[in-house]
Design an enzyme around this catalytic site. Structure first.
Site: not given
Length: 360
Positions: A204-206, A258, A289, A328
């Site tokens: 997952p890439l914000t 996510q 994060c 994660k």
């Protein structure tokens, strides 16, 4: 015919609109070539590909029939669900039950209830009156069979009372099979398995891993995809912009979402909400994060320093989900102090199916 008549501020003459419209950008319309029709009609910047005589929008009937009944994008937010969330009328039955056990302190500190049996062959509670299972190859004892048969034949007072109440109650018309999904809780071994061994996982890439980007990556060989980080409090409030992060294209075979949050109540409720309203193969918790806005509220990688809350979140979400729960994390929070190797075994005990480590 426009119902606003002369008071309408919009243009109704198609020829006049096309005369002032900028030139088309190309000869082919990808929507018309793919689906057999373009929903934008005369406003399409590639309109010459599907506009016929009288500026009518053409339809390729044979191609359009192939897509009838197919949902291209799933996991949208309906107006009805959005109103329920905004008015706080959505029922979080499983989450509230877990939070009551958590406040009551049952099952030890931070567990939120009794531990789950991970072995499907292990005997379950409440089966003390049933005959003892024999070893493989042995015949059951006659006394055990007789006792079990007598127990089955004897009517129980509660059953008689409930049957009388059912007779008095008005009949409710039903359609389809009757399931016990809302009563019987799945054991860990009965949950859907996350089988991604040997497959390419697009992390997952914000702000980058949106649906169009994931479609491109699927075309280049990605097997498993995951949506961008979604904040659980925004999802519980019914924000359309946050729910857009959960959308799933029909080409995404194995797809997960996510979530980010700092407290067990909001994370558990959000997990139950998604479990009942969207179609996903797994749910991932973002404990990596580093953004200040997230870290200062206790979410993201800050959960690695709040082990009690971290445990309650994992156990709570796992108790309300029917799909695997993944986590994660980072190697650590402070520079040159790695703690991931100490946390990972505990995360497994709490019920997570997989842990991914961001190596910094």
């Amino acid at each position: 015919q426009c119902r606003f008549g002369p008071r309408c501020r919009f243009l109704h003459d198609v020829a006049e609109y096309l005369a002032g419209k900028p030139a088309d950008l190309g000869q082919r319309c990808v929507l018309f070539d793919t689906f057999g029709r373009c929903p934008y009609g005369v406003t399409c910047r590639f309109g010459r590909a599907h506009l016929g005589d009288g500026h009518q929008n053409l339809v390729n009937a044979a191609l359009a029939r192939q897509w009838e009944g197919k949902l291209l994008v799933r996991n949208g937010l309906s107006k009805e669900l959005q109103q329920q969330l905004r008015k706080r009328k959505f029922s979080f039955q499983k989450a509230e039950e877990f939070l009551r056990r958590l406040r009551g302190g049952k099952g030890g500190k931070g567990t939120g209830g009794s531990t789950e049996v991970s072995n499907c062959t292990a005997p379950q509670e409440g089966l003390g009156d049933s005959p003892v299972l024999q070893e493989q190859g042995e015949d059951p004892k006659p006394e055990a069979l007789q006792n079990s048969q007598g127990a089955e034949d004897a009517p129980k007072p509660e059953a008689l009372q409930s049957s009388r109440g059912a007779e008095d109650a008005p009949s409710i018309p039903t359609l389809g099979p009757l399931t016990d999904e809302d009563v019987t809780k799945l054991r860990p071994c009965e949950k859907k398995k996350l089988e991604i061994q040997g497959k390419l996982y697009l992390a997952p890439l914000t702000t980058c891993g949106n649906l169009p980007f994931r479609r491109i990556c699927k075309r280049f060989g990605a097997d498993v995809t995951c949506g961008e980080m979604a904040v659980c409090t925004n999802l519980l409030q019914g924000q359309s912009s946050e729910w857009a992060l959960l959308k799933r294209h029909h080409t995404e075979d194995i797809f997960g979402v996510q979530l980010e949050g700092a407290f067990p109540d909001t994370m558990t409720k959000c997990a139950e909400l998604l479990n009942r309203t969207i179609d996903v193969d797994f749910v991932d918790i973002n404990v990596g994060c580093p953004i200040d806005l997230v870290y200062k509220k206790g979410g993201g990688c800050a959960l690695m320093t709040r082990s009690n809350k971290f445990e309650q979140i994992v156990r709570g979400m796992n108790s309300v989900l029917d799909v695997p729960l993944t986590v994660k994390i980072r190697t650590g929070v402070q520079e040159k102090i790695n703690v991931a190797h100490k946390i990972i075994p505990r995360i497994r005990e709490w019920g997570a199916s997989m842990v991914t480590v961001r190596g910094r």
